[in-house]
Design a protein around this motif. Structure first.
Motif, mmCIF file in Angstrom:
data_model
loop_
_atom_site.group_PDB
_atom_site.id
_atom_site.type_symbol
_atom_site.label_atom_id
_atom_site.label_comp_id
_atom_site.label_asym_id
_atom_site.label_seq_id
_atom_site.Cartn_x
_atom_site.Cartn_y
_atom_site.Cartn_z
ATOM 1 N N TRP A 239 -70.237 -43.025 -0.119
ATOM 2 C CA TRP A 239 -70.887 -43.290 1.155
ATOM 3 C C TRP A 239 -70.309 -42.467 2.294
ATOM 4 O O TRP A 239 -70.945 -42.318 3.337
ATOM 5 C CB TRP A 239 -70.757 -44.770 1.513
ATOM 6 C CG TRP A 239 -71.609 -45.678 0.689
ATOM 7 C CD1 TRP A 239 -72.174 -45.408 -0.538
ATOM 8 C CD2 TRP A 239 -72.006 -47.006 1.017
ATOM 9 N NE1 TRP A 239 -72.881 -46.482 -0.994
ATOM 10 C CE2 TRP A 239 -72.792 -47.485 -0.058
ATOM 11 C CE3 TRP A 239 -71.742 -47.858 2.083
ATOM 12 C CZ2 TRP A 239 -73.339 -48.766 -0.064
ATOM 13 C CZ3 TRP A 239 -72.287 -49.131 2.084
ATOM 14 C CH2 TRP A 239 -73.078 -49.576 1.016
ATOM 15 N N GLY A 240 -69.110 -41.966 2.149
ATOM 16 C CA GLY A 240 -68.486 -41.188 3.205
ATOM 17 C C GLY A 240 -66.991 -41.099 2.990
ATOM 18 O O GLY A 240 -66.465 -41.532 1.957
ATOM 19 N N VAL A 241 -66.305 -40.531 3.969
ATOM 20 C CA VAL A 241 -64.854 -40.436 3.932
ATOM 21 C C VAL A 241 -64.276 -41.755 4.438
ATOM 22 O O VAL A 241 -64.689 -42.273 5.481
ATOM 23 C CB VAL A 241 -64.345 -39.272 4.801
ATOM 24 C CG1 VAL A 241 -62.818 -39.265 4.871
ATOM 25 C CG2 VAL A 241 -64.855 -37.944 4.254
ATOM 26 N N GLY A 242 -63.330 -42.307 3.698
ATOM 27 C CA GLY A 242 -62.672 -43.529 4.123
ATOM 28 C C GLY A 242 -61.221 -43.262 4.456
ATOM 29 O O GLY A 242 -60.601 -42.358 3.896
ATOM 30 N N VAL A 243 -60.679 -44.032 5.371
ATOM 31 C CA VAL A 243 -59.251 -43.999 5.678
ATOM 32 C C VAL A 243 -58.736 -45.405 5.400
ATOM 33 O O VAL A 243 -59.014 -46.337 6.152
ATOM 34 C CB VAL A 243 -58.988 -43.577 7.133
ATOM 35 C CG1 VAL A 243 -57.483 -43.538 7.407
ATOM 36 C CG2 VAL A 243 -59.603 -42.211 7.412
ATOM 37 N N ALA A 244 -58.040 -45.558 4.283
ATOM 38 C CA ALA A 244 -57.702 -46.869 3.749
ATOM 39 C C ALA A 244 -56.227 -46.922 3.385
ATOM 40 O O ALA A 244 -55.561 -45.887 3.279
ATOM 41 C CB ALA A 244 -58.567 -47.160 2.515
ATOM 42 N N PRO A 245 -55.692 -48.136 3.167
ATOM 43 C CA PRO A 245 -54.281 -48.253 2.791
ATOM 44 C C PRO A 245 -53.987 -47.509 1.490
ATOM 45 O O PRO A 245 -54.710 -47.648 0.504
ATOM 46 C CB PRO A 245 -54.090 -49.762 2.604
ATOM 47 C CG PRO A 245 -55.151 -50.387 3.434
ATOM 48 C CD PRO A 245 -56.324 -49.469 3.344
ATOM 49 N N GLU A 246 -52.915 -46.745 1.506
ATOM 50 C CA GLU A 246 -52.549 -45.977 0.311
ATOM 51 C C GLU A 246 -52.310 -46.893 -0.878
ATOM 52 O O GLU A 246 -52.681 -46.558 -2.005
ATOM 53 C CB GLU A 246 -51.294 -45.140 0.617
ATOM 54 C CG GLU A 246 -50.998 -44.055 -0.404
ATOM 55 C CD GLU A 246 -50.166 -44.576 -1.555
ATOM 56 O OE1 GLU A 246 -50.223 -43.968 -2.647
ATOM 57 O OE2 GLU A 246 -49.454 -45.589 -1.367
ATOM 58 N N ILE A 247 -51.718 -48.074 -0.657
ATOM 59 C CA ILE A 247 -51.459 -48.982 -1.770
ATOM 60 C C ILE A 247 -52.759 -49.523 -2.369
ATOM 61 O O ILE A 247 -52.788 -49.919 -3.535
ATOM 62 C CB ILE A 247 -50.549 -50.158 -1.345
ATOM 63 C CG1 ILE A 247 -51.183 -50.974 -0.217
ATOM 64 C CG2 ILE A 247 -49.188 -49.664 -0.940
ATOM 65 C CD1 ILE A 247 -50.413 -52.238 0.119
ATOM 66 N N GLN A 248 -53.842 -49.525 -1.598
ATOM 67 C CA GLN A 248 -55.116 -50.038 -2.098
ATOM 68 C C GLN A 248 -55.892 -48.988 -2.886
ATOM 69 O O GLN A 248 -56.546 -49.308 -3.877
ATOM 70 C CB GLN A 248 -55.956 -50.554 -0.929
ATOM 71 C CG GLN A 248 -57.222 -51.298 -1.346
ATOM 72 C CD GLN A 248 -57.971 -51.866 -0.160
ATOM 73 O OE1 GLN A 248 -57.724 -51.492 0.987
ATOM 74 N NE2 GLN A 248 -58.893 -52.771 -0.419
ATOM 75 N N VAL A 249 -55.817 -47.742 -2.445
ATOM 76 C CA VAL A 249 -56.619 -46.690 -3.098
ATOM 77 C C VAL A 249 -55.854 -45.954 -4.191
ATOM 78 O O VAL A 249 -56.464 -45.202 -4.959
ATOM 79 C CB VAL A 249 -57.136 -45.677 -2.062
ATOM 80 C CG1 VAL A 249 -57.996 -46.374 -1.014
ATOM 81 C CG2 VAL A 249 -55.994 -44.922 -1.379
ATOM 82 N N ARG A 250 -54.549 -46.164 -4.273
ATOM 83 C CA ARG A 250 -53.747 -45.417 -5.252
ATOM 84 C C ARG A 250 -54.295 -45.527 -6.674
ATOM 85 O O ARG A 250 -54.427 -44.505 -7.360
ATOM 86 C CB ARG A 250 -52.298 -45.897 -5.201
ATOM 87 C CG ARG A 250 -51.348 -45.116 -6.115
ATOM 88 C CD ARG A 250 -50.002 -45.808 -6.185
ATOM 89 N NE ARG A 250 -49.450 -46.032 -4.863
ATOM 90 C CZ ARG A 250 -48.751 -47.107 -4.520
ATOM 91 N NH1 ARG A 250 -48.544 -48.060 -5.411
ATOM 92 N NH2 ARG A 250 -48.268 -47.223 -3.310
ATOM 93 N N PRO A 251 -54.654 -46.730 -7.182
ATOM 94 C CA PRO A 251 -55.183 -46.797 -8.546
ATOM 95 C C PRO A 251 -56.464 -45.991 -8.735
ATOM 96 O O PRO A 251 -56.677 -45.387 -9.797
ATOM 97 C CB PRO A 251 -55.423 -48.296 -8.758
ATOM 98 C CG PRO A 251 -54.520 -48.972 -7.781
ATOM 99 C CD PRO A 251 -54.489 -48.073 -6.592
ATOM 100 N N LEU A 252 -57.324 -45.961 -7.735
ATOM 101 C CA LEU A 252 -58.573 -45.212 -7.850
ATOM 102 C C LEU A 252 -58.321 -43.716 -7.787
ATOM 103 O O LEU A 252 -59.031 -42.933 -8.431
ATOM 104 C CB LEU A 252 -59.542 -45.637 -6.745
ATOM 105 C CG LEU A 252 -60.018 -47.100 -6.795
ATOM 106 C CD1 LEU A 252 -60.942 -47.412 -5.634
ATOM 107 C CD2 LEU A 252 -60.714 -47.386 -8.110
ATOM 108 N N VAL A 253 -57.325 -43.307 -7.020
ATOM 109 C CA VAL A 253 -56.956 -41.893 -6.987
ATOM 110 C C VAL A 253 -56.407 -41.473 -8.346
ATOM 111 O O VAL A 253 -56.778 -40.422 -8.890
ATOM 112 C CB VAL A 253 -55.932 -41.624 -5.860
ATOM 113 C CG1 VAL A 253 -55.386 -40.196 -5.957
ATOM 114 C CG2 VAL A 253 -56.565 -41.855 -4.487
ATOM 115 N N GLU A 254 -55.547 -42.313 -8.914
ATOM 116 C CA GLU A 254 -54.974 -41.990 -10.225
ATOM 117 C C GLU A 254 -56.032 -41.977 -11.313
ATOM 118 O O GLU A 254 -55.920 -41.223 -12.297
ATOM 119 C CB GLU A 254 -53.881 -43.004 -10.555
ATOM 120 C CG GLU A 254 -52.658 -42.902 -9.639
ATOM 121 C CD GLU A 254 -51.651 -44.010 -9.866
ATOM 122 O OE1 GLU A 254 -51.991 -44.976 -10.587
ATOM 123 O OE2 GLU A 254 -50.531 -43.911 -9.324
ATOM 124 N N ALA A 255 -57.101 -42.792 -11.139
ATOM 125 C CA ALA A 255 -58.170 -42.837 -12.132
ATOM 126 C C ALA A 255 -59.212 -41.748 -11.924
ATOM 127 O O ALA A 255 -60.143 -41.633 -12.719
ATOM 128 C CB ALA A 255 -58.843 -44.210 -12.093
#
Length: 301
Positions: A239-255
């Protein structure tokens, strides 16, 4: 202050919580006329109106002061009942204010033991969600007994403890980047790029852009997603660029479901726990603060 009727103070707290006489009466298991009578009696003792009878119901400034006192009295009653080994009154709730991103990440685990014990002992924790820059207002107005906030200075009669720093990073889905930003996000295209925003109080995205591209007060194409969990899902869905807590998005980045943009850029949000200072050994409010401090230490390190 001993002359104030505890039952009348409970009525004021119920009115503030339920925003109406009918629901306050249902909560307290009394009639609406009894609620009105107790409120009038309390207003007569204080010497000024405490409630503006509007829709929604509002408290006057004097009402906010009395609400703060009512909340503190309720918390002391909970502590006394627990110390005596008695079951707490079923309507007893301790309200605290937290920010949505902390609630979506580390706060449930930090408070789990206290919540489970509350199920056995009869008390409940009520979590009021607001932006971390505004939770302090709820504490000042008496709506809550403690709050997580970005404000470092304690109110008179309160104490404050540093919790840690939540780091916010910019992320987007691989598909969104391929379709919308094949050359990456840069100073020439950020103004035309959709950014996900939690709500109109949220300026984290503007702070990130200011740091990344040296632009003061940037104007962004905003797409509002007022849920921490849905916000991250929306970013993963493109949907767009998000600015979110690193601890919340870390698993999705790793995946591989999200890609971090300019990982060297982050918005660091320092969080503090504020609470009213209540007397009593092992006060529940103190235990809540200790649990949050330990949870933050583990999650935000």
């Amino acid at each position: 202050m001993n002359e104030f009727d505890p039952a009348a103070l409970d009525c004021l707290a119920a009115l503030a919580d339920e925003q109406g006489f009918e629901r306050a009466a249902q909560r307290l298991s009394i009639t609406q006329s009894a609620v009105s009578q107790r409120l009038r009696s309390l207003e007569a003792q204080v010497g000024q109106p405490l409630v503006v009878r509007s829709r929604p119901l509002r408290l006057t400034e004097a009402g906010k002061v009395m609400l703060r006192f009512a909340r503190q009295l309720q918390a002391l009653r909970v502590d006394v009942a627990r110390e005596l080994g008695e079951r707490v009154a079923p309507q007893s709730r301790l309200a605290i204010a937290v920010n949505a991103d902390s609630l979506a990440t580390w706060v449930p685990a930090a408070l789990d033991a206290l919540v489970q014990r509350g199920l056995r002992e009869g008390y409940g924790l009520e979590l009021i969600v607001d932006d971390q820059d505004f939770t302090h207002d709820s504490l000042r107005q008496g709506a809550v007994l403690g709050c997580m906030s970005t404000v470092a200075e304690a109110l008179q009669g309160c104490r404050v403890q540093a919790l840690g720093v939540m780091r916010y990073v910019a992320v987007a889905s691989p598909g969104f980047l391929a379709a919308q930003l094949p050359e990456g996000l840069h100073a020439g295209n950020f103004a035309d790029t959709p950014f996900l925003v939690f709500n109109r109080k949220d300026d984290t995205q503007a702070q990130w852009v200011s740091q990344a591209f040296g632009v003061r007060s940037p104007r962004l194409r905003e797409r509002f997603v007022p849920s921490s969990e849905a916000y991250v899902r929306a970013a993963a869905m493109g949907w767009g660029v998000g600015v979110a807590p690193e601890i919340q998005v870390r698993p999705l980045v790793e995946a591989g479901q999200l890609v971090m943009l300019r990982p060297e850029i982050g918005v660091d949000v320092a969080l503090y726990w504020h609470q009213w200072q209540l007397q009593g050994r092992g006060a529940l409010l103190d235990q809540i603060g200790e649990a949050l401090a330990e949870g933050a230490r583990l999650a935000l390190a």
